[in-house]
Design a protein around this motif. Structure first.
Motif, mmCIF file in Angstrom:
data_model
loop_
_atom_site.group_PDB
_atom_site.id
_atom_site.type_symbol
_atom_site.label_atom_id
_atom_site.label_comp_id
_atom_site.label_asym_id
_atom_site.label_seq_id
_atom_site.Cartn_x
_atom_site.Cartn_y
_atom_site.Cartn_z
ATOM 1 N N GLU A 16 0.823 -1.205 0.000
ATOM 2 C CA GLU A 16 0.000 0.000 0.000
ATOM 3 C C GLU A 16 0.860 1.259 0.000
ATOM 4 O OE1 GLU A 16 -3.036 0.226 -0.704
ATOM 5 O OE2 GLU A 16 -3.464 -1.923 -0.662
ATOM 6 N N ALA A 17 1.953 1.260 0.773
ATOM 7 C CA ALA A 17 2.861 2.408 0.746
ATOM 8 C C ALA A 17 3.494 2.564 -0.632
ATOM 9 C CB ALA A 17 3.945 2.263 1.811
ATOM 10 N N ASN A 18 3.888 1.445 -1.222
ATOM 11 C CA ASN A 18 4.484 1.500 -2.554
ATOM 12 C C ASN A 18 3.479 1.974 -3.597
ATOM 13 O OD1 ASN A 18 6.983 0.571 -1.632
ATOM 14 N ND2 ASN A 18 6.398 -1.578 -1.908
ATOM 15 N N TRP A 19 2.228 1.539 -3.459
ATOM 16 C CA TRP A 19 1.215 1.971 -4.415
ATOM 17 C C TRP A 19 0.982 3.478 -4.328
ATOM 18 C CZ3 TRP A 19 -0.573 0.940 -8.834
ATOM 19 C CH2 TRP A 19 -1.748 1.559 -9.293
ATOM 20 N N ARG A 20 0.934 4.005 -3.109
ATOM 21 C CA ARG A 20 0.780 5.454 -2.958
ATOM 22 C C ARG A 20 1.950 6.194 -3.599
ATOM 23 N NH1 ARG A 20 -1.046 3.746 2.187
ATOM 24 N NH2 ARG A 20 0.990 4.176 3.127
ATOM 25 N N GLU A 21 3.165 5.672 -3.396
ATOM 26 C CA GLU A 21 4.346 6.290 -4.002
ATOM 27 C C GLU A 21 4.304 6.168 -5.525
ATOM 28 O OE1 GLU A 21 8.278 8.131 -3.892
ATOM 29 O OE2 GLU A 21 6.419 8.194 -2.734
ATOM 30 N N PHE A 22 3.880 5.016 -6.018
ATOM 31 C CA PHE A 22 3.768 4.800 -7.466
ATOM 32 C C PHE A 22 2.792 5.813 -8.070
ATOM 33 C CE2 PHE A 22 2.323 2.829 -11.365
ATOM 34 C CZ PHE A 22 3.391 2.083 -11.825
ATOM 35 N N GLU A 23 1.625 5.960 -7.460
ATOM 36 C CA GLU A 23 0.640 6.922 -7.969
ATOM 37 C C GLU A 23 1.184 8.349 -7.930
ATOM 38 O OE1 GLU A 23 -3.854 5.676 -7.350
ATOM 39 O OE2 GLU A 23 -2.808 5.873 -5.430
ATOM 40 N N ARG A 24 1.865 8.698 -6.850
ATOM 41 C CA ARG A 24 2.417 10.049 -6.716
ATOM 42 C C ARG A 24 3.458 10.325 -7.793
ATOM 43 N NH1 ARG A 24 6.602 12.902 -4.585
ATOM 44 N NH2 ARG A 24 7.775 11.058 -3.961
ATOM 45 N N ARG A 25 4.378 9.372 -7.997
ATOM 46 C CA ARG A 25 5.434 9.576 -8.988
ATOM 47 C C ARG A 25 4.883 9.495 -10.412
ATOM 48 N NH1 ARG A 25 10.533 9.261 -7.280
ATOM 49 N NH2 ARG A 25 10.775 10.778 -8.952
ATOM 50 N N VAL A 62 -1.447 -5.655 -11.819
ATOM 51 C CA VAL A 62 -1.673 -5.463 -13.258
ATOM 52 C C VAL A 62 -2.952 -4.658 -13.489
ATOM 53 C CG1 VAL A 62 -2.132 -6.622 -15.448
ATOM 54 C CG2 VAL A 62 -0.388 -7.533 -13.903
ATOM 55 N N GLU A 63 -4.000 -4.972 -12.751
ATOM 56 C CA GLU A 63 -5.270 -4.253 -12.913
ATOM 57 C C GLU A 63 -5.109 -2.775 -12.569
ATOM 58 O OE1 GLU A 63 -9.905 -4.440 -11.292
ATOM 59 O OE2 GLU A 63 -8.455 -5.979 -10.689
ATOM 60 N N ARG A 64 -4.421 -2.488 -11.470
ATOM 61 C CA ARG A 64 -4.267 -1.093 -11.048
ATOM 62 C C ARG A 64 -3.406 -0.292 -12.025
ATOM 63 N NH1 ARG A 64 -3.863 -0.305 -4.541
ATOM 64 N NH2 ARG A 64 -5.180 -2.035 -3.853
ATOM 65 N N VAL A 65 -2.269 -0.853 -12.424
ATOM 66 C CA VAL A 65 -1.379 -0.128 -13.330
ATOM 67 C C VAL A 65 -2.042 0.032 -14.703
ATOM 68 C CG1 VAL A 65 0.879 -0.102 -14.453
ATOM 69 C CG2 VAL A 65 0.680 -0.887 -12.080
ATOM 70 N N SER A 66 -2.758 -0.992 -15.153
ATOM 71 C CA SER A 66 -3.477 -0.894 -16.425
ATOM 72 C C SER A 66 -4.499 0.240 -16.384
ATOM 73 C CB SER A 66 -4.175 -2.214 -16.742
ATOM 74 O OG SER A 66 -3.229 -3.232 -16.995
ATOM 75 N N GLY A 67 -5.160 0.396 -15.239
ATOM 76 C CA GLY A 67 -6.124 1.477 -15.092
ATOM 77 C C GLY A 67 -5.475 2.848 -15.204
ATOM 78 N N LEU A 68 -4.305 3.012 -14.588
ATOM 79 C CA LEU A 68 -3.599 4.292 -14.677
ATOM 80 C C LEU A 68 -3.167 4.572 -16.112
ATOM 81 C CD1 LEU A 68 -1.249 4.320 -11.538
ATOM 82 C CD2 LEU A 68 -3.431 5.499 -11.838
ATOM 83 N N ALA A 69 -2.621 3.551 -16.781
ATOM 84 C CA ALA A 69 -2.160 3.730 -18.157
ATOM 85 C C ALA A 69 -3.320 4.113 -19.074
ATOM 86 C CB ALA A 69 -1.500 2.446 -18.650
ATOM 87 N N ARG A 70 -4.446 3.426 -18.907
ATOM 88 C CA ARG A 70 -5.622 3.693 -19.745
ATOM 89 C C ARG A 70 -6.168 5.100 -19.496
ATOM 90 N NH1 ARG A 70 -7.766 -0.739 -18.736
ATOM 91 N NH2 ARG A 70 -8.855 -0.118 -16.852
#
Length: 221
Positions: A16-25, A62-70
């Motif tokens: 969850e911490a990494n996901w927040r950082e991923f979204e921020r970056r 994969v689902e989360r990153v695919s959503g951001l890319a789309r």
């Protein structure tokens, strides 16, 4: 073609911490209007020796990153742990602008307890043919043979490398350059932070651009 390379801080085992950082970056990278955003090796779970629990999150990641890319309409390259039968691959994916998985690479250069890849694949984009390898694959002779055979226009290399002496030295980058020259493709490399860093080489191994620590590197080719 504009590429944003993101040296991202990764907390081992803290998705969850990494996901927040991923979204921020990711949001930070989007301010540069990139076509591709490149993240490091297993950047959403990290990896501590022989703890493969992060592989259970493969589908969710994969689902989360695919959503951001789309949503953003960009290509995303990133590393993650991939479960397969009774073992795990160290893998990296290219997600397309529409959120589909266009390319998967399974790392060759791994020790026991991992499954290891045995081929290099490519994907076509509007900018040319793309290949992914991961970290130590850069120094693997079999990989070099495969990459030269496939003749990609661009090579993406997610990395997680932290030498005992801290920040990568000039000779480390020179060694990367020598390997890139053997591969013969324009190459984008990004490392986890710390120590971080990102590097872009032309197909002759000349360093075109670099950044230190966690600074995003944005390049146009």
């Amino acid at each position: 073609m504009r590429v944003a390379l993101v040296p991202m801080r990764v907390e081992v085992g803290n998705f969850e911490a990494n996901w927040r950082e991923f979204e921020r970056r990711f949001s930070e990278a989007l301010t540069h209007k990139p076509d591709f955003v490149l993240f490091p090796e297993y950047c959403l779970t990290g990896f501590a020796e022989w703890d493969f629990s992060g592989a259970a999150l493969y589908g969710d990641i994969v689902e989360r990153v695919s959503g951001l890319a789309r949503e953003a309409g960009v290509y995303v390259v990133f590393g993650l742990l991939e479960p397969y039968k009774n073992c795990v691959y160290n893998s990296a994916l290219l997600i397309g602008r529409n959120g589909e998985v266009l390319l998967k690479h399974r790392k060759f250069q791994e020790p026991m307890k991992f499954c290891t890849g045995n081929t290099v694949r490519t994907a076509r984009t509007e900018f040319g043919k793309v290949t992914i390898i991961i970290c130590g694959d850069l120094y693997n002779k079999r990989i070099a043979k495969w990459v030269r055979r496939k003749k990609p226009d661009f090579l993406f290399v997610p990395m997680e490398y932290s030498p005992d002496y801290g920040e990568l030295r000039g000779e480390d980058v020179e060694t990367m350059a020598e390997r890139v020259k053997l591969l013969g493709a324009r190459t984008f490399i990004v490392n986890s932070y710390p120590p971080g860093g990102a590097w872009v080489f032309d197909s002759d191994g000349r360093l075109l651009a670099s950044s230190r620590e966690d600074k995003i590197l944005v390049v146009e080719v």
